[in-house]
Design a protein around this motif. Structure first.
Motif, PDB file in Angstrom:
ATOM      1  N   LEU A  35       0.861  -1.203   0.000  1.00 45.04           N
ATOM      2  CA  LEU A  35       0.000   0.000   0.000  1.00 45.04           C
ATOM      3  C   LEU A  35       0.890   1.244   0.000  1.00 45.04           C
ATOM      4  N   ALA A  36       1.981   1.167   0.765  1.00 43.11           N
ATOM      5  CA  ALA A  36       2.888   2.342   0.818  1.00 43.11           C
ATOM      6  C   ALA A  36       3.439   2.612  -0.582  1.00 43.11           C
ATOM      7  N   VAL A  37       3.901   1.540  -1.227  1.00 40.59           N
ATOM      8  CA  VAL A  37       4.474   1.727  -2.582  1.00 40.59           C
ATOM      9  C   VAL A  37       3.404   2.323  -3.499  1.00 40.59           C
ATOM     10  N   LEU A  38       2.208   1.749  -3.437  1.00 36.64           N
ATOM     11  CA  LEU A  38       1.122   2.259  -4.304  1.00 36.64           C
ATOM     12  C   LEU A  38       0.862   3.728  -3.983  1.00 36.64           C
ATOM     13  N   GLY A  39       0.889   4.041  -2.693  1.00 34.52           N
ATOM     14  CA  GLY A  39       0.644   5.439  -2.301  1.00 34.52           C
ATOM     15  C   GLY A  39       1.683   6.353  -2.932  1.00 34.52           C
ATOM     16  N   VAL A  40       2.931   5.933  -2.834  1.00 37.71           N
ATOM     17  CA  VAL A  40       4.009   6.799  -3.379  1.00 37.71           C
ATOM     18  C   VAL A  40       3.850   6.914  -4.894  1.00 37.71           C
ATOM     19  N   VAL A  41       3.538   5.774  -5.514  1.00 38.22           N
ATOM     20  CA  VAL A  41       3.347   5.831  -6.979  1.00 38.22           C
ATOM     21  C   VAL A  41       2.252   6.842  -7.287  1.00 38.22           C
TER      22      VAL A  41
END
Lengths: 498, 169, 708, 101
Positions: free
Chosen positions: A289-295
């Protein structure tokens, strides 16, 4: 005090019916009635806000009644089917309800210019408001799903009928996207229902399911199913293409509601369903979720920078801002999560302002191409001033509410995802980039002679913007009132997971 | 053979003969008159079967009413058309086959069925029994039939009136 | 004290709000409101300064804290703190700001949006004061961004000019990049220590709470990146020259005295927690910037751009000062530089106001037409060149160069840290004299402008005179500054100060001072005021940086100072001679350009840094944006539409199959029935007899079956 | 002695004659006559059964009803015939096939 929530949810519905009964020709009357009807939930919302007891995390303003209860013998065992009309709010939803009530009133003011089928427009709008408030207050999954669909339908029509040139495509795309999500969500809901042995009550689920062995086994799958439904709404990276189209084509007031409230339902849903009910799946999924958020943050900002349509730019900026919320949620520290929820509220107010402002210019020149504007600040100084406030709020300037949401998200998420946070920080520079670039192209530089006759912002538009500006500045200077509302609940939520 | 049987045979023969004549004659008017005699024969049969009221009714309705009706029909629809009532043998073949088939069927059924005959009892005056039966057990059909007749009466009048008067209503 | 601080802080904010909403309606565009406000702040600042100085203790500390965000998960305190450094900074900031306000009245007379200009000035003053007064890193960051916004507004004041619009955007974005680094630094501190208030940070760092020295260095460097962005150090200096698009008083206030000094102030505040190698980084960046900016200044032909690059260079000096551990050198240079650079900018402002052009090659011989401006200009030029004794610049610049020399001698491998600034000193003198000669001496190059030139009104000349006076009285406040302003060392802070947060004023005179006093005594500083001009003999006292990173021994410092004294004299003479030699004769710009064509072109184009950024950073970013937008449209939408077309294909496929197969069957059946139908139709001849015949045939067959 | 069978045979022949007439005759009136013959055959059967089988007069009443019906039927048939005649100017059964399938 007993039935404030029910009143708040269903007054707009009644209002919608009343409007439909009004005589055909009287547009003015319809508008005033609509305004009056939306004012009621706002008053109630304030009553709820003031009556809300800070510092505790249990549900308040509870209204509970058995709605459907019959015992259906489903295959092997006898599962009693009881769906309750269970309404209540806690820290997480009180700010959202307030936001919805406020934005609805402002949108009614902003849609004074609608002339086509005025009655239908306002009726659908009020139905939409019912759906939204219901979603935030429902604590029974079935009721939640019903309101979710009730909210979806009028939005489809509002975009599909009163929208811009490619409105059908946008409406269809919006509808299908959300529908797919909601179907998957329903499946997960039913699975939870069986795991619970016959109850849709979310609070119970949160209490029982985490230590129910087969719920844990199924945890990841159910988490993902629910997450998909909500991720589409946020929208998260792969599922976001409906947002720019829906925004560009929707009329001003509708896109304000779309950005101001509907996007928050995704994150609200995750915090209400996925986090409490599937704690270990949440931890398992948090890095992704963090990666998706940053993306979302970086990708949204970059796309925004490449846009020439003002509204599409704001739409992509919403994607970028919602990326912050996801990052905050993923970090699973009390500070980050409360930062995320604050960002939800602040982003709601700021984006609403942005869209209203885009609406103002669109009503005058009927096009949104940034390149064709220029030096408007000379011609419309007040309008330029308000836009500057909104832009700097969106930028995350300290002293305006946008800053605090991002500040807490960053502070909270650095311990858990240092690299992701650093990348996200790049987002604020990109954000500054596209916002100032837009401001420069539209407002600064020599005045584009085509707009030398442009008249400045009208009192009506100022009325619709004023409350938002006050909130943005007040919360920017002193974020405590919003923070104390949602803090207790979120700390409990995170303690439950970590 | 008893005297009565021989008379019966005579009457049967007479009826069937006139019947055949009705069927095979070219001239439709003669057919109509032959029909009268057939009805008379049947009435006689009723007498043999001790159904006196019925015989009288037969004579009255068939002999009087229907034959006159048929004559009317013939007269009204017959004026200028030739007497070409020829019979094309090709079409007759299936008809003969079917009629023959039926006769064989009836014949065999009559012969092989063992009717539980009951000794013929000398009925005395059936009309009184018929009268009471009509008025009691068979009241409903009697009423219905009266209604039917009324309807038929009106229907026939309506259908048969001159084409000119239709627009009158 | 609390009321004074609040007055000083909040009055400009009030002025800003008043200007914003009522500005147009006020007489004279409400300039008196802003000037009044800044006047009040000046009084408050003086009172605070007097209060602090009267206290007489170097470590004087007053702070007022209130819990701003208090939530179960965490609490964010926000407060004001005044110590000796703040007092000085207050004086500098408000002083210069007041003078600039006065100057603006004359300079900006008749501009449209006049009221907004003063509003923005008040906003700037408020944010700068907030930055200086704030006691915690987050507060400083808030001030940081607010200052960034006000500079954006002020630079973009002439926004109808496309160049101004671009310049303000560029300024804000470059600052924002710097703020990115600072944000990371703050968060790293928050992660490591969980606390943001400076006192607590010193305390925890002193107590070794940081996980490792490396992370402390990284935190220090990250925070320094913020300073680089704000003070326009090397990588992020590109915005300052473009910021000259703003009105000249703005440049004077923001880009000379206050805002750019914020970076140095931040490094000063962080001094106790900066590790040796963090300081080294600062020193190197400072040195490089000093040299680099000086070289570019030589060839600039816009008077304000020359001063802009000179500012960048001087800031480099301050960073070098702090980098080598000379706390006093760096910060004192900040104050002195504020004075004479503001004077130079205001001087250039009055020149521009007179001749309405910024290009020095269109000026010439203005000394006769504008005596006061000329006089103040010469004094400030002397100050920046480090003219001994008379000017304040001398004290601060010599101290930095001396310490740098000492540092260089002590750690020979870092000799560059001293060499670059020394060379830069020469170049500084050279370009300053060049500008002076071209502008004020020789014959007027543009007769018409020359005739028109005239001295500005009182509002313009008064500030010039005040500032030049301050420059001359340098020696007066050098001593007190050195005595009062000493870095709070982390070890000295007693733990109990931070035990409890308290609301309201806590005048801590007791606890801190004696512990700090001990430190001062131990440092062996004589109490005698430093009246005697010659600086060399005071070299006796050795003051190594409080944290003692470098432990520069007394001997090398001592030799360093003496050597520097002579070197700087030499530089002064050399610079002046060279410049007069080249520029005195009526040389035109093109002649010179041809002679040094190669180097000239490089320097003139500012080492092509802007172009490099444009090509290296901005264009690829824009390209990436277009790519991602296209990607978004093509791939994702493509995927979505693709799935739509796929479903359409599938549906048409199924449609086709549906048509062929299923329909086929159905039609087949239909046609069959049709055939039968037709066959049967012949049966329906319409003749009753046939019907009857078939009927009878049927019954007959049934009867036969039945019977048999 | 004349038994039931005799009557049945007699009625059978009469019925077949009527049937043959209906099937072959081309004039609608003769077809009607044929129908009347068949009806009479039916009646004879009824009365015969009433006489030889069972008691009471049900058979005869039934026959009576049939007679009345036959009269009504003949009337309607002739009315229709007149109408056809008026429109077609002929009543040969073969040509009347408007209701062809």
């Amino acid at each position: 005090m007993g039935n404030t929530l029910t009143l708040m949810t269903f007054v707009p519905l009644i209002g919608a019916l009343v409007i439909l009964l009004l005589p055909r020709g009287r547009d003015e009357l319809v508008r005033w009635v609509a305004l009056a009807v939306t004012a009621v939930p706002l008053v109630l919302a304030f009553q709820v806000w003031s009556g809300f007891e800070r510092g505790t995390s249990e549900i308040q303003f509870v209204e509970r009644a058995s709605w459907i209860s019959l015992t259906a013998d489903l295959g092997a065992q006898e599962i009693p089917l009881n769906i309750e009309y269970y309404m209540g709010i806690d820290g997480l939803s009180v700010s959202m309800v307030l936001l919805t009530a406020l934005l609805s009133v402002l949108c009614v003011i902003a849609s004074w210019g609608i002339t086509k089928w005025v009655r239908a427009y306002f009726a659908l709008f009020l139905l939409l408001e019912t759906g939204m408030i219901g979603v935030f207050c429902a604590l029974d999954f079935f009721l939640f799903y019903v309101f979710w669909e009730v909210m979806l339908l009028p939005m489809y029509f509002l975009i599909g009928i009163w929208g811009g040139p490619r409105k059908e495509y946008a409406a269809i795309k919006f509808f299908l996207y959300t529908l797919v999500g909601s179907v998957v969500m329903l499946l997960a809901g039913l699975a939870m229902y069986y795991l619970m042995g016959g109850s849709f009550d979310i609070i119970e689920m949160a209490r029982i399911l985490p230590n129910n062995p087969d719920a844990v086994a199924l945890g990841k799958v159910l988490y993902l199913a629910l997450f998909l439904g909500f991720a589409i709404k946020i929208p998260l990276f792969p599922f976001h293409t409906w947002l720019p189209d829906a925004h560009v084509e929707a009329p001003t007031a509708v896109s304000v509601i779309l950005a101001g409230v509907l996007l928050k339902m995704g994150t609200y849903g995750i915090l209400r369903f996925c986090y409490p009910i599937f704690p270990e799946a949440t931890q398992w999924f948090a890095p992704t979720l963090a990666v998706l958020g940053v993306v979302n943050i970086i990708y949204g900002a970059m796309c925004a920078m490449a846009q020439t349509d003002f509204k599409k730019l704001v739409a992509y900026s919403s994607i970028s801002h919602m990326g912050f919320v996801c990052l905050g949620m993923a970090a699973l520290t009390p500070q980050a999560v409360s930062g995320a929820v604050m960002q939800m509220f602040n982003h709601g107010t700021i984006t609403a302002m942005l869209f209203l402002l885009v609406g103002v210019i669109y009503d005058r020149v009927h096009h949104r191409d940034i390149e064709r504007f220029g030096g408007l600040r000379l011609q419309t100084p007040i309008y330029a001033g308000i836009v500057m406030v909104a832009f700097f709020a969106a930028l995350g300037l300290p002293g305006l509410s946008g800053f605090w949401g991002e500040a807490f998200v960053f502070m909270g998420s650095l311990p858990s995802f240092p690299k992701a946070t650093m990348l996200a920080l790049l987002g604020i520079v990109l954000g500054a980039g596209y916002i100032l670039w837009t401001y420069e192209r539209v407002f600064l530089g020599p005045l584009n002679e085509a707009y030398s006759d442009l008249k400045d912002i009208s009192p009506r538009e100022i009325v619709s913007l004023a409350p938002l500006m006050v909130i943005v500045v007040y919360l920017g200077v002193y974020p405590q009132p919003l923070l104390e509302l949602l803090d207790a609940t979120l700390v409990d939520l995170v303690r439950g997971i970590v | 053979m008893s005297f009565e049987a021989s008379i019966w045979y005579l009457v049967a023969l007479l009826t069937l003969g006139t019947g055949a004549y009705v069927v095979f004659t070219r001239n439709i008017v003669r057919a109509a008159f032959a029909l009268v005699f057939t009805f008379l024969g049947v009435a006689a049969m009723y007498v043999f079967l001790r159904a006196d009221f019925l015989a009288a009714a037969q004579l009255l309705i068939y002999g009087g009413g229907i034959t006159v009706l048929l004559l009317f029909g013939v007269m009204l629809t017959h004026r200028h058309e030739g007497m070409e009532l020829k019979l094309d043998p090709l079409k007759a073949l299936p008809a003969v086959a079917i009629a023959g088939g039926f006769f064989v069927a009836i014949w065999s059924a009559a012969r092989r069925a063992d009717w539980d005959l009951v000794a013929p009892v000398e009925p005395v005056g059936t009309s009184e029994a018929i009268g009471s039966a009509i008025m009691t057990t068979h009241l409903l059909p009697f009423e219905e039939i009266s209604v039917l007749l009324l309807v038929v009466l009106i229907g026939a009048l309506f259908v048969a009136r001159r084409s000119g008067e239709e627009e009158g209503s | 004290m609390l009321t004074a601080a609040l007055i000083c802080l909040l009055v400009p904010l009030a002025a800003f709000v008043v200007q914003l909403f009522l500005g147009t309606r006020l007489p004279r565009g409400g300039d008196f409101v802003s000037v009044g406000a800044i006047g009040a702040s000046l009084l408050a600042a003086c009172w605070i300064f007097w209060q602090v100085m009267a206290g007489g203790e170097p470590g004087y500390q007053w702070s007022m804290v209130f819990r701003w965000v208090e939530v179960e998960g965490f609490t964010i305190p926000m407060g004001l703190a005044i110590d000796t450094l703040t007092a000085w900074m207050l004086l500098v900031v408000v002083g210069v700001s007041f003078l600039v306000h006065v100057f603006s009245i004359g300079y900006m007379h008749g501009e449209d949006r006049y009221h907004l200009y003063f509003g923005y000035l008040s906003l700037f003053s408020f944010s700068m004061l907030w930055l200086v007064l704030s006691d915690n890193l987050l507060g400083i960051f808030v001030g940081w961004e607010l200052v960034g916004v006000s500079s954006y507004l002020l630079i973009g004041f002439f926004f109808p000019k496309r160049s101004a619009a671009l310049a303000c955007k560029k300024a804000f974005l470059t600052n924002r990049v710097g703020d990115l680094g600072m944000w990371l630094g703050i968060m790293l501190v928050w992660k490591e220590l969980g606390v943001l208030r400076l006192e607590q940070v010193y305390h925890h760092v002193g107590a070794g709470a940081f996980s490792s020295e490396a992370t402390l260095t990284i935190a220090g460097v990250l925070l320094f990146v913020g300073a680089v962005g704000k003070s326009a150090q090397l990588p992020l200096h590109v915005w300052l020259p473009d910021a000259m698009e703003g009105p000249t008083p703005v440049s004077a206030l923001i880009h000379a005295a206050t805002m750019v000094a914020a970076g140095v102030y931040l490094v000063g505040r962080l001094f106790p927690i900066l590790t040796p190698d963090a300081l080294l980084v600062i020193a190197y960046v400072g040195a490089l910037t000093a040299f680099f900016a000086a070289t570019i200044a030589i060839v600039q032909d816009d008077i304000k751009r020359v001063l802009a690059y000179s500012t960048v260079s001087q800031l480099g000096y301050m960073m070098v000062g702090l980098g080598v551990g000379s706390y006093f050198g760096g910060l004192f240079h900040l104050t002195t530089h504020a004075a004479f650079k503001a004077c130079l900018f205001l001087g250039s402002g009055s020149v521009i106001h007179a001749v309405h052009t910024q290009n020095i090659w269109e000026m010439g011989g203005l000394r006769k037409k504008m005596p006061i401006t000329f006089a103040t200009w010469v004094i400030s030029t002397a100050a920046i060149s480090g003219f001994p004794v008379l000017t304040n610049g001398f004290f601060s610049k010599e101290r930095i160069l001396g310490d740098a020399m000492g540092f260089g001698l002590h750690l020979p491998q870092h000799f560059l840290i001293f060499a670059l600034p020394m060379v830069a000193a020469v170049i500084t003198v050279f370009y300053m004299t060049r500008v002076t000669i071209v502008t004020f001496f020789g014959e007027p190059r543009d007769r018409e402008k020359y005739e028109h030139a005239h001295e500005g009104g009182f509002e313009i000349t008064a500030p010039l005179m005040v500032l030049s006076a301050i420059t001359l009285l340098g020696f007066a406040y050098a001593g007190p500054f050195e005595r009062m302003v000493t870095p709070p060392s982390s070890t000295d802070y007693a733990a109990e100060q931070f035990a409890a947060f308290h609301y309201g004023e806590s005048l801590r005179t007791g606890a801190l001072d004696e512990s700090h006093g001990a430190h001062a005594a131990e440092a062996g500083r004589g109490e005698a005021a430093h009246e005697e001009p010659a600086h060399a003999e005071t070299g006796a006292e050795h003051h190594e940086a409080p944290w003692g990173p470098h432990r520069v021994d007394a001997h090398s410092l001592h030799t360093g100072h003496r050597a520097v004294l002579y070197l700087s004299l030499l530089a002064l003479i050399l610079g002046v001679a060279l410049a007069t030699l080249i520029y005195h004769r009526k040389r035109s710009q093109e002649a010179l350009a041809r002679r040094f064509s190669g180097t000239w072109r490089v320097l003139y184009n500012k080492y092509f840094v802007d172009e490099a950024y444009q090509a290296g950073v901005v264009n690829p970013l824009l390209w990436l944006n277009r790519l991602s937008a296209a990607f978004d449209r093509v791939v994702i939408d493509g995927a979505v539409n693709g799935s739509a077309t796929l479903t359409r294909a599938l549906s048409s496929g199924s449609g086709w199959s549906d048509l062929r197969i299923i329909d086929g069957i159905v039609n087949g059946i239909a046609s069959v029935t049709q055939v039968f139908g037709a066959a049967f139709r012949r049966v329906e001849t319409g003749r009753i007899q046939h019907y009857f015949a078939f009927f009878l045939a049927g019954t007959l067959v049934l009867m036969l079956i039945r019977v048999y | 002695m004349i038994g039931l069978v005799h009557y049945l045979v007699f009625a059978g022949i009469l019925f077949c004659l009527g049937l043959f007439a209906v099937l072959t005759r081309r004039n609608a009136v003769t077809v009607l006559m044929g129908i009347e013959l068949m009806l009479n055959a039916g009646n004879v059967n009824l009365v015969a059964f009433n006489r030889f089988v069972g008691s009471g007069v049900n058979g005869q009443i039934f026959a009576l009803f049939i007679i009345v019906l036959a009269a009504a039927e003949a009337a309607v048939a002739l009315a229709i015939l007149l109408n056809i005649y008026r429109t077609y100017k002929h009543i040969t059964v073969d040509e009347i096939h408007l209701l062809r399938g």
